[in-house]
Design a protein around this motif. Sequence first.
Motif, PDB file in Angstrom:
ATOM      1  N   LYS A 102     -40.176  61.490 107.550  1.00 22.76           N
ATOM      2  CA  LYS A 102     -40.060  61.512 106.092  1.00 22.76           C
ATOM      3  C   LYS A 102     -40.784  62.707 105.479  1.00 22.76           C
ATOM      4  N   TYR A 115     -41.954  57.122 111.482  1.00 20.62           N
ATOM      5  CA  TYR A 115     -41.098  57.280 110.307  1.00 20.62           C
ATOM      6  C   TYR A 115     -41.712  58.263 109.314  1.00 20.62           C
ATOM      7  N   ASP A 137     -30.282  52.092 103.509  1.00 23.49           N
ATOM      8  CA  ASP A 137     -30.155  53.540 103.664  1.00 23.49           C
ATOM      9  C   ASP A 137     -31.296  54.125 104.482  1.00 23.49           C
ATOM     10  N   SER A 138     -32.401  53.403 104.563  1.00 29.07           N
ATOM     11  CA  SER A 138     -33.573  53.862 105.304  1.00 29.07           C
ATOM     12  C   SER A 138     -34.296  52.632 105.829  1.00 29.07           C
ATOM     13  N   ARG A 194     -37.512  62.644 100.365  1.00 26.64           N
ATOM     14  CA  ARG A 194     -37.357  61.554  99.407  1.00 26.64           C
ATOM     15  C   ARG A 194     -38.722  61.140  98.884  1.00 26.64           C
ATOM     16  N   ASP A 212     -34.420  48.439 103.187  1.00 26.00           N
ATOM     17  CA  ASP A 212     -33.507  49.409 102.592  1.00 26.00           C
ATOM     18  C   ASP A 212     -32.445  49.770 103.631  1.00 26.00           C
ATOM     19  N   ASP A 253     -37.988  51.497 105.531  1.00 22.76           N
ATOM     20  CA  ASP A 253     -38.577  51.167 104.235  1.00 22.76           C
ATOM     21  C   ASP A 253     -38.481  49.661 104.015  1.00 22.76           C
TER      22      ASP A 253
END
Length: 224
Positions: free
Chosen positions: A155, A151, A35-36, A95, A33, A39
């Motif tokens: 998160k 992470y 954006d992250s 998220r 991902d 992931d």
Amino acid sequence: MTSKVPVVGRVEAYDDHWRLGNLSDNCTLIVSDQDSPADLVVVRPGRVRAVIEFELAEIATDVDRQPLLAVSGPRPVRSWESLACPQWTSGNGMRPMVTSTVYFAVLLALCEPRVRYGHNVPLPTSSEVARRLTCLDMPVTPRAVDAQIDYLVTKLRVGRGDVPTYKRGQGWKKEAVVAAATAGGMVTPGSYDSRWFRRPVDSVRPDPLSQRVGGRSVRGAPVR
């Protein structure tokens, strides 16, 4: 950028997600991902129509990790903001969890002893988590496990102060992550499919004081 590894795959677009098929014989595809970046979704050889929820992603192989393709997928439906369980979308802006990612597999392996045997059971080490996931055909290194735990701390927005004082030593990150996941309902007994119960390993063990699990010795304790 291109890879020298021969790969055959198929990308299919849907209204609110896209799917990836890995038609290669022996090459695993890794979807990250953008954006992250922590992931990741692993698509093994022969797997078709793997659901990918990332809006912006890169596809690479597990051999050289060189990007093969960048995918701009459809915008995911945001209905989770109003329909999902409160513990998944708390007021801290966290998220939602993507259950097909590596970090969620690490979370499941971390929580497994506590979910099975209770909150007094020691948590597995990073090496034990790596061995557990590798046994389940999800190969990962202890160093990668540590990165995924870091992470998860970010998160889940947990800190050293979220665990009892006597647990604020070197392993506080694991304690905080597991406490948040189990107390918040993110990980429950129903989170584990049949693979986890067909392939037990020593990293899943009760409190050593109980001496035994299913007839096996625990940490060298003799079975009487």
